[in-house]
Scaffold this motif. Structure first.
Motif, PDB file in Angstrom:
ATOM      1  N   PHE A 155       0.837  -1.197   0.000  1.00 59.65           N
ATOM      2  CA  PHE A 155       0.000   0.000   0.000  1.00 59.65           C
ATOM      3  C   PHE A 155       0.871   1.246   0.000  1.00 59.65           C
ATOM      4  N   TRP A 156       0.298   2.317  -0.564  1.00 58.38           N
ATOM      5  CA  TRP A 156       0.807   3.661  -0.340  1.00 58.38           C
ATOM      6  C   TRP A 156      -0.338   4.512   0.205  1.00 58.38           C
ATOM      7  N   TYR A 157      -0.042   5.201   1.305  1.00 57.56           N
ATOM      8  CA  TYR A 157      -0.983   6.128   1.911  1.00 57.56           C
ATOM      9  C   TYR A 157      -0.382   7.522   1.916  1.00 57.56           C
ATOM     10  N   VAL A 158      -1.261   8.520   1.947  1.00 50.25           N
ATOM     11  CA  VAL A 158      -0.828   9.905   2.082  1.00 50.25           C
ATOM     12  C   VAL A 158      -1.496  10.497   3.321  1.00 50.25           C
ATOM     13  N   GLN A 159      -0.755  11.341   4.011  1.00 50.45           N
ATOM     14  CA  GLN A 159      -1.298  12.002   5.203  1.00 50.45           C
ATOM     15  C   GLN A 159      -1.061  13.497   5.083  1.00 50.45           C
ATOM     16  N   TYR A 160      -2.164  14.241   5.072  1.00 49.54           N
ATOM     17  CA  TYR A 160      -2.099  15.696   5.098  1.00 49.54           C
ATOM     18  C   TYR A 160      -2.109  16.153   6.552  1.00 49.54           C
TER      19      TYR A 160
ATOM     20  N   ARG B  64      -2.726  17.119  10.174  1.00 51.05           N
ATOM     21  CA  ARG B  64      -3.841  16.963  11.115  1.00 51.05           C
ATOM     22  C   ARG B  64      -4.949  16.074  10.566  1.00 51.05           C
ATOM     23  N   GLN B  65      -4.605  15.202   9.641  1.00 51.31           N
ATOM     24  CA  GLN B  65      -5.621  14.305   9.097  1.00 51.31           C
ATOM     25  C   GLN B  65      -5.179  12.853   9.217  1.00 51.31           C
ATOM     26  N   GLY B  66      -6.114  11.970   8.986  1.00 49.08           N
ATOM     27  CA  GLY B  66      -5.798  10.557   8.968  1.00 49.08           C
ATOM     28  C   GLY B  66      -5.127  10.176   7.666  1.00 49.08           C
ATOM     29  N   LEU B  67      -4.998   8.890   7.459  1.00 52.19           N
ATOM     30  CA  LEU B  67      -4.333   8.363   6.280  1.00 52.19           C
ATOM     31  C   LEU B  67      -5.336   8.130   5.156  1.00 52.19           C
ATOM     32  N   GLN B  68      -4.929   8.503   3.961  1.00 49.11           N
ATOM     33  CA  GLN B  68      -5.782   8.271   2.796  1.00 49.11           C
ATOM     34  C   GLN B  68      -5.062   7.327   1.839  1.00 49.11           C
ATOM     35  N   LEU B  69      -5.768   6.333   1.355  1.00 49.69           N
ATOM     36  CA  LEU B  69      -5.179   5.352   0.467  1.00 49.69           C
ATOM     37  C   LEU B  69      -4.949   5.946  -0.920  1.00 49.69           C
ATOM     38  N   LEU B  70      -3.729   5.791  -1.419  1.00 47.94           N
ATOM     39  CA  LEU B  70      -3.423   6.196  -2.790  1.00 47.94           C
ATOM     40  C   LEU B  70      -3.598   5.020  -3.750  1.00 47.94           C
ATOM     41  N   LEU B  71      -3.061   3.883  -3.361  1.00 50.26           N
ATOM     42  CA  LEU B  71      -3.159   2.698  -4.199  1.00 50.26           C
ATOM     43  C   LEU B  71      -2.732   1.472  -3.399  1.00 50.26           C
TER      44      LEU B  71
ATOM     45  N   SER C  29      -8.653  -6.142   2.997  1.00 51.91           N
ATOM     46  CA  SER C  29      -7.569  -5.238   3.363  1.00 51.91           C
ATOM     47  C   SER C  29      -7.859  -3.822   2.883  1.00 51.91           C
ATOM     48  N   ASP C  30      -9.131  -3.503   2.707  1.00 49.98           N
ATOM     49  CA  ASP C  30      -9.513  -2.136   2.354  1.00 49.98           C
ATOM     50  C   ASP C  30      -9.688  -1.330   3.627  1.00 49.98           C
ATOM     51  N   TYR C  31      -8.575  -0.910   4.202  1.00 52.71           N
ATOM     52  CA  TYR C  31      -8.606  -0.206   5.464  1.00 52.71           C
ATOM     53  C   TYR C  31      -9.056   1.243   5.256  1.00 52.71           C
ATOM     54  N   THR C  32      -9.932   1.706   6.126  1.00 51.54           N
ATOM     55  CA  THR C  32     -10.313   3.113   6.174  1.00 51.54           C
ATOM     56  C   THR C  32      -9.926   3.657   7.534  1.00 51.54           C
ATOM     57  N   PHE C  33      -9.189   4.771   7.526  1.00 54.23           N
ATOM     58  CA  PHE C  33      -8.686   5.335   8.770  1.00 54.23           C
ATOM     59  C   PHE C  33      -9.556   6.485   9.241  1.00 54.23           C
ATOM     60  N   GLY C  34      -9.640   6.611  10.550  1.00 52.42           N
ATOM     61  CA  GLY C  34     -10.221   7.796  11.143  1.00 52.42           C
ATOM     62  C   GLY C  34      -9.202   8.926  11.171  1.00 52.42           C
ATOM     63  N   SER C  35      -9.651  10.091  11.633  1.00 51.04           N
ATOM     64  CA  SER C  35      -8.768  11.262  11.677  1.00 51.04           C
ATOM     65  C   SER C  35      -7.844  11.260  12.878  1.00 51.04           C
ATOM     66  N   GLY C  36      -8.084  10.349  13.800  1.00 50.64           N
ATOM     67  CA  GLY C  36      -7.181  10.202  14.931  1.00 50.64           C
ATOM     68  C   GLY C  36      -7.581  11.006  16.148  1.00 50.64           C
ATOM     69  N   THR C  37      -7.062  10.583  17.291  1.00 47.38           N
ATOM     70  CA  THR C  37      -7.168  11.332  18.547  1.00 47.38           C
ATOM     71  C   THR C  37      -5.764  11.741  18.952  1.00 47.38           C
ATOM     72  N   ARG C  38      -5.591  13.051  19.129  1.00 50.88           N
ATOM     73  CA  ARG C  38      -4.282  13.555  19.553  1.00 50.88           C
ATOM     74  C   ARG C  38      -4.276  13.635  21.069  1.00 50.88           C
ATOM     75  N   LEU C  39      -3.487  12.777  21.695  1.00 49.61           N
ATOM     76  CA  LEU C  39      -3.399  12.724  23.152  1.00 49.61           C
ATOM     77  C   LEU C  39      -2.140  13.432  23.614  1.00 49.61           C
ATOM     78  N   LEU C  40      -2.322  14.347  24.561  1.00 47.05           N
ATOM     79  CA  LEU C  40      -1.194  15.043  25.162  1.00 47.05           C
ATOM     80  C   LEU C  40      -1.234  14.802  26.667  1.00 47.05           C
ATOM     81  N   VAL C  41      -0.168  14.250  27.198  1.00 50.10           N
ATOM     82  CA  VAL C  41      -0.071  13.994  28.635  1.00 50.10           C
ATOM     83  C   VAL C  41       0.911  14.997  29.223  1.00 50.10           C
ATOM     84  N   ILE C  42       0.416  15.806  30.162  1.00 54.68           N
ATOM     85  CA  ILE C  42       1.257  16.855  30.733  1.00 54.68           C
ATOM     86  C   ILE C  42       1.526  16.615  32.207  1.00 54.68           C
TER      87      ILE C  42
END
Lengths: 116, 113
Positions: A34-39, A41-48, B100-113
């Motif tokens: 896989f190749w992913y791109v990340q802009y 503050r965003q998650g990963l987007q699949l390129l191919l 294997s068609d993974y879809t990602f979320g935008s994530g949670t940014r955790l900061l521990v101070i």
């Protein structure tokens, strides 16, 4: 266990120039690739992605990648980059066990900066 | 399709406190993955559920980290007694059954101070 190496941490290119990002993997069998791109503050987007068949895979936004079994490589390229291609690019592999794909192993990424 | 939803987007905790991160996979996706992203280590696999059952937790730190998937609509990652080194972006991904068609979320940014 598999591993992924992206030898270039940063790449700087001029807008309109071609781009190639290198990726080499280590695995006992050919994994899913896989190749992913990340802009920012965003998650990963699949390129191919590549499973089998034609070693040249077309992706989104004009990207393509070429698989080489002999070199254990999966290099990404684009003929003409745009400023909006500035991002971090990750190469990743996944193994299949039985009928199920496993989690991804990522390279450290290549930060691409496109300047006018 | 709202994609994979992760909440909160940002979380700040004091050292020693507990942090719970939530992930809502895409409806119909039966596999859920958790990853951690830091500048130093990059993207690291933590754990993986399929049909709500834990399949592989080989990337989970042995202490303080736990993950659950009580139903098909959400998964949680809990970090007890958070430490500054836990500061990271935690990413959740889902995929269809066996795929294997993974879809990602935008994530949670955790900061521990």
């Amino acid at each position: 266990a598999q591993s992924v190496t992206q030898p270039d941490a940063r790449v700087t290119v001029s807008e309109g120039a071609s781009l190639q990002l290198r990726c080499k993997y280590s695995s006992s069998v050919t994994p899913y690739l896989f190749w992913y791109v990340q802009y920012p503050r965003q998650g990963l987007q699949l390129l191919l992605k590549y499973y089998s068949g034609d070693p040249v895979v077309q992706g989104v936004n004009g990207f393509e990648a070429e698989f080489s079994k002999s070199n254990s490589s999966f290099h990404l390229r684009k003929a003409s980059v745009h400023w909006s291609d500035s991002a971090v690019y990750f190469c990743a592999v996944s193994m299949k066990r039985g009928n199920y794909a496993q989690g991804l192993t990522f390279g450290l990424g290549t930060r691409v900066s496109v300047f006018p | 399709n709202a994609g994979v939803i992760q909440t909160p987007r940002h979380k700040v905790t004091g050292k020693g406190q507990e942090a719970t991160l939530w992930c809502e996979p895409i409806s119909g996706h039966s596999a859920v993955f958790w990853y951690r992203q830091t500048i130093v280590q990059g993207l690291e696999f933590l754990t993986y559920f399929r049909n709500q059952a834990p399949i592989d937790d080989s990337g989970m730190p042995k202490e303080r980290f736990s993950a659950q998937m009580p139903n098909q609509s959400h998964s949680t990652l809990k970090i007890q007694s958070t430490q500054p080194q836990d500061s990271a972006v935690y990413l959740c991904a889902s995929s269809p059954q066996g795929g294997s068609d993974y879809t990602f979320g935008s994530g949670t940014r955790l900061l521990v101070i």
